[in-house]
Scaffold this motif. Structure first.
Motif, short mmCIF file in Angstrom:
data_model
loop_
_atom_site.label_atom_id
_atom_site.label_comp_id
_atom_site.label_asym_id
_atom_site.label_seq_id
_atom_site.Cartn_x
_atom_site.Cartn_y
_atom_site.Cartn_z
N CYS A 332 0.89 -1.24 -0.07
CA CYS A 332 0.03 -0.01 -0.06
C CYS A 332 0.87 1.13 -0.08
O CYS A 332 1.76 1.42 0.77
N PRO A 333 0.56 2.14 -0.92
CA PRO A 333 -0.48 2.34 -1.71
C PRO A 333 -0.44 1.93 -3.25
O PRO A 333 -0.75 2.81 -4.23
N ALA A 363 -6.04 6.06 -3.82
CA ALA A 363 -5.15 4.99 -3.16
C ALA A 363 -6.04 4.26 -2.08
O ALA A 363 -6.34 3.22 -1.98
N TRP A 367 -7.65 0.56 -2.06
CA TRP A 367 -7.25 -0.34 -0.87
C TRP A 367 -8.34 -0.71 -0.17
O TRP A 367 -8.26 -1.73 0.54
N CYS A 443 -2.94 6.71 4.71
CA CYS A 443 -3.63 5.89 3.94
C CYS A 443 -3.96 4.52 4.78
O CYS A 443 -5.08 3.95 5.03
#
Length: 839
Positions: A332-333, A363, A367, A443
């Motif tokens: 990630c990302p 992103a 995700w 994130c």
């Protein structure tokens, strides 16, 4: 290169720590308790002349798991002694011989009676703790083997078998010595783990041979080593998961090509198949170098179905062996290329698809969709990890700056660059990289938040790579039921220090995992002896001291890492182990007491060789991409005028070079020459250490136990194989150095020097070609596990073939400067296969 030496002060600090830890540390040792009422102190024959002297006794109403454990004890006692032991219920226990009472008082009536009569005491056992207790009850000899539940009873059974002479390893069982007259010593053992979770972190994309047949054996061995945890990890672009963004499905087949069965990265092997194998071809009857489940797949839909079926079977079988399975998804990302095109701020990567700047909301959207799909697709899994990126990419757009500015309060909990350096980290090196870390925190928190809205009770975790300095900020931001994990190693991110294990402490009731490395992924041809690294990094002691819940080393292969796995597995119960003590005890257990001194010395010398190469083999054979020397070859094919020697791009190149402090950018000497000379010398010194270890192994040969002969031959063969491989690389490096020197001579007007060095370079590259073939033949002759077979495949297609092709290029250059035909076709796609983004 600096080796990690264990200083006298280190030893004193560890002794002081263990003294202060007191009874907590003792909980994990093989603790002998005072013999209680009715305990026998006599040694007893469990078998004589291959005939059983007793029986295995289980509870009258025990379930099938206890019956299976009893069958395991029966099977191994037969393998060990040749004796066939009966399995009887408590009501029908035989009146003669030794009774092996299997199970705690809750499932075995005779064990319950022994506890009522105070022969044994199961009270207060920690989770997974168990007893091995010799007793005399009503005039009969008995051995109580069990815990208060199924898993600890299984652990007790395997511990008993090991104490009787069986050796359980990561990939195999060894019975060093058959014992028709099997003596069972008096036992008073109470064992409890110091770690709640004990197991491994595996990445299938570098272990594509692992199908269900292999997983069964692998999980069986994990249970025998008392492991109870497995993390199954994948990157984007793999077949394990499909999800949608803006109505579009994530695609596979670009990063993971069909030729690999959609099972591994294109940059691992290109689009090569077993048809491209030249040396050891007899080992490959199948068309692809992957598990049977992926052999005949033609479409992405077939790949998704095969992968889901396999992983669900793995989870189910693991649960049957009392092993939790958590799923991990990275990086990630980064996202699949087809979905990445929706992001405003992105860059391409040859391995992890499209990397999105963490300030771009795309992103988090992608995700969150992937994480929800992971949970819905595999509800059987025990937990789910979101792995944040290892490297850095941060765009400078206003949207990203605004996003990062929202976390100013949490930024205060991230150490400064100077403080991070004092903690021992080699990175980050710039404030922009700290900003990226803040972006990762953003994130991670937003993905967890989105997933939690629809999956309130599922177990979730955030995982880092070499970034435990972010724990404090994450701890303030995340709910306490979100687990944390970090992959840490002073061989990678703290090269001149130790892993700062203190960063894992002080977070209340949050569960934390440490992910060391069972094997470094840039040194996969040899065995790797990393016990000294674990001791230096305080993997076990530091985890215990700071309240870490679990240790799960990352692994990229299986065979050849038995000793590393044993050290971590044993350390989870006995945190006092030192490298010298462990290696000697391990040598004694596997090869016998008479050979232990010599083989223990060999292991220590092999450990020293790993340290000398910085615990990463200095990038001598990667499991996820090309070795530096092969990467260099590809650069020659991109020169505008390849007949005039190395250009500026090549001169500045130093791929996979793990000691940048040894390169001087101010020197006139090109960086690639400095790097190649350093590695040439380093590998020469390492070969001396390896040859010294072989001498010790040979000195112990005549004294090893008969049943250990194959394992001894494997270790000697693998060490010689690594020597051959390092010699091949040294010859390549010498060829590069001669090639560069040739054109330096030409530029200075020394035509004779030019001709001599060019001829030498050509000779060295052809020697390297021949040595790579010799190494491949050696690998082919010593395969005893699918992981070894996969290394043979990769060595063929990503070492032997590129070197052979590069020799054509060198020959063309030589011919050009001798007025001979110079246009033999060089297939540069063999030397450097195209990545997913190439049209």
């Amino acid at each position: 290169m600096k080796s990690h030496q264990i200083s006298e002060q280190d030893g004193k600090d560890r002794r002081r720590f263990l003294q202060e830890l007191g009874t907590v540390a003792c909980a994990g040792t093989f603790l002998a308790r005072p013999i209680v009422k009715g305990t026998t102190s006599q040694q007893t024959f469990l078998a004589q002349k291959g005939q059983a002297n007793g029986a295995i006794v289980i509870g009258n109403s025990c379930d099938k798991f206890y019956r299976w454990v009893a069958e395991e004890v029966k099977r191994y006692l037969w393998l060990l002694s040749g004796a066939d032991f009966a399995i009887a219920s408590a009501a029908k226990a035989p009146g003669r011989g030794v009774q092996i009472l299997l199970g705690g008082p809750g499932c075995n009536e005779l064990t319950a009676a022994a506890q009522r009569q105070r022969h044994v005491d199961f009270s207060g056992l920690k989770q997974d703790g168990f007893l091995l207790q010799s007793i005399a009850m009503e005039g009969k000899s008995a051995l109580v083997v069990g815990g208060n539940d199924e898993a600890p009873t299984m652990y007790a059974a395997y511990e008993l078998l090991e104490r009787l002479g069986v050796v359980f390893q990561l990939t195999n069982d060894i019975i060093p010595e058959r014992k028709p007259d099997l003596m069972i010593p008096a036992m008073s053992v109470r064992m409890e783990p110091v770690l709640k979770y004990r197991g491994l972190h595996i990445r299938h994309f570098v272990m594509p041979w692992m199908g269900m047949d292999y997983f069964r054996k692998f999980l069986d061995q994990q249970a025998k080593m008392k492991s109870n945890y497995l993390e199954f990890y994948w990157y984007v672009g793999g077949p394990w998961l499909e999800y949608f963004h803006r109505g579009e499905r994530s695609l596979i087949g670009d990063i993971y090509p069909k030729e690999s069965g959609y099972a591994t990265w294109r940059i691992n092997t290109g689009t090569f198949t077993t048809a491209d194998v030249k040396i050891g071809k007899g080992h490959f009857n199948e068309s692809r170098a992957c598990a049977p489940e992926f052999q005949d797949l033609e479409t992405a839909g077939e790949a998704y179905r095969a992968a889901r079926t396999l992983l669900k079977q793995v989870i189910d079988y693991a649960h049957g062996r009392k092993i939790q399975v958590w799923l991990g998804m990275g990086d990630c990302p980064s996202v699949p290329p087809n979905l990445g095109r929706f992001a405003k701020h992105r860059k391409r990567s040859p391995d992890v698809g499209t990397i999105i700047s963490p300030g771009d909301p795309t992103a988090v959207e992608i995700w969150a969709a992937a994480a929800k799909s992971m949970i819905e697709t595999y509800p059987e899994a025990d937990g789910h990890w979101i792995w944040l990126a290892e490297d850095y990419y941060l765009s400078e757009d206003p949207e990203t700056r605004r996003t990062i500015s929202q976390y100013d309060n949490y930024r205060k909990l991230i150490p400064s660059l100077e403080e991070i350096r004092q903690l021992g980290y080699d990175r980050p090196t710039t404030q922009a990289q700290i900003d990226y870390d803040v972006g990762l925190i953003h994130c991670g928190s937003k993905i967890i938040e989105a997933v939690r809205r629809s999956n309130k009770s599922v177990k979730l975790g955030i995982a880092l790579l070499g970034r435990s300095y972010l724990f404090r900020a994450l701890d303030s931001l995340m709910p306490k039921d979100v687990a944390f994990s970090s992959m840490e190693s002073s061989g990678v991110w703290n090269r001149h220090s130790k892993v700062p294990m203190e960063l894992f402490g002080g977070m209340g009731g949050r569960q934390l995992w440490l992910i060391p490395r069972l094997d470094d992924d840039e040194s996969e041809l040899g065995m790797q002896f990393n016990v000294g690294l674990y001791y230096h990094d305080q993997v076990v002691e530091g985890s215990l001291k700071n309240g870490v819940a679990g240790i799960a080393p990352q692994t990229g292969k299986t065979r050849g890492l038995e000793h590393n796995a044993r050290f971590i597995a044993e350390g989870a119960w006995n945190p006092t182990l030192t490298p010298a003590d462990f290696y000697y005890a391990y040598a004694k257990k596997v090869f016998g007491e008479r050979s232990a001194t010599h083989i223990g010395k060999a292991f220590l010398k092999l450990d020293e060789a790993e340290s000398h190469m910085g615990w990463r083999g200095f990038g001598n054979f990667l499991n996820y991409a090309d070795t530096a020397e092969i990467t260099l070859m590809g650069l020659f094919g991109k020169q505008s005028n390849p007949f005039e020697g190395p250009d500026e791009t090549i001169q500045k190149a130093a791929p996979h070079f793990h000691a940048p402090e040894h390169l001087d950018t101010k020197k006139d000497e090109p960086l690639w020459v400095q790097a190649n000379r350093y590695k040439h010398n380093l590998f020469g010194e390492t070969i001396d250490l390896l040859m010294n270890s072989i001498d010790h192994l040979l000195q112990g040969e005549s004294k090893i136990l008969t049943g250990s002969k194959n394992e001894w031959e494997y270790i000697v063969g693998k060490t010689r194989q690594l020597v051959l491989h390092l010699e091949t690389i040294r010859t390549l490096l010498a060829g590069y150095l001669a090639y560069d020197k040739a054109f330096q001579s030409r530029r200075s007007g020394d035509e004779k020097g030019f001709a001599d060095q060019l001829q030498l370079a050509e000779s060295l590259f052809y020697q390297a070609r021949d040595r790579s073939r010799t190494t491949a033949n050696h690998i082919a002759l010593n395969i005893d596990d699918p992981s070894e077979k996969y290394i043979l495949f990769r060595y063929n297609v990503r070492f032997v073939l590129p070197i052979e092709e590069f020799c054509k290029f060198i020959r063309n250059v030589v011919n050009f400067h001798h007025g001979q035909p110079y246009w033999e076709k060089v297939n540069w796609d063999v030397i450097q296969p195209r990545s997913w983004m190439a049209p």
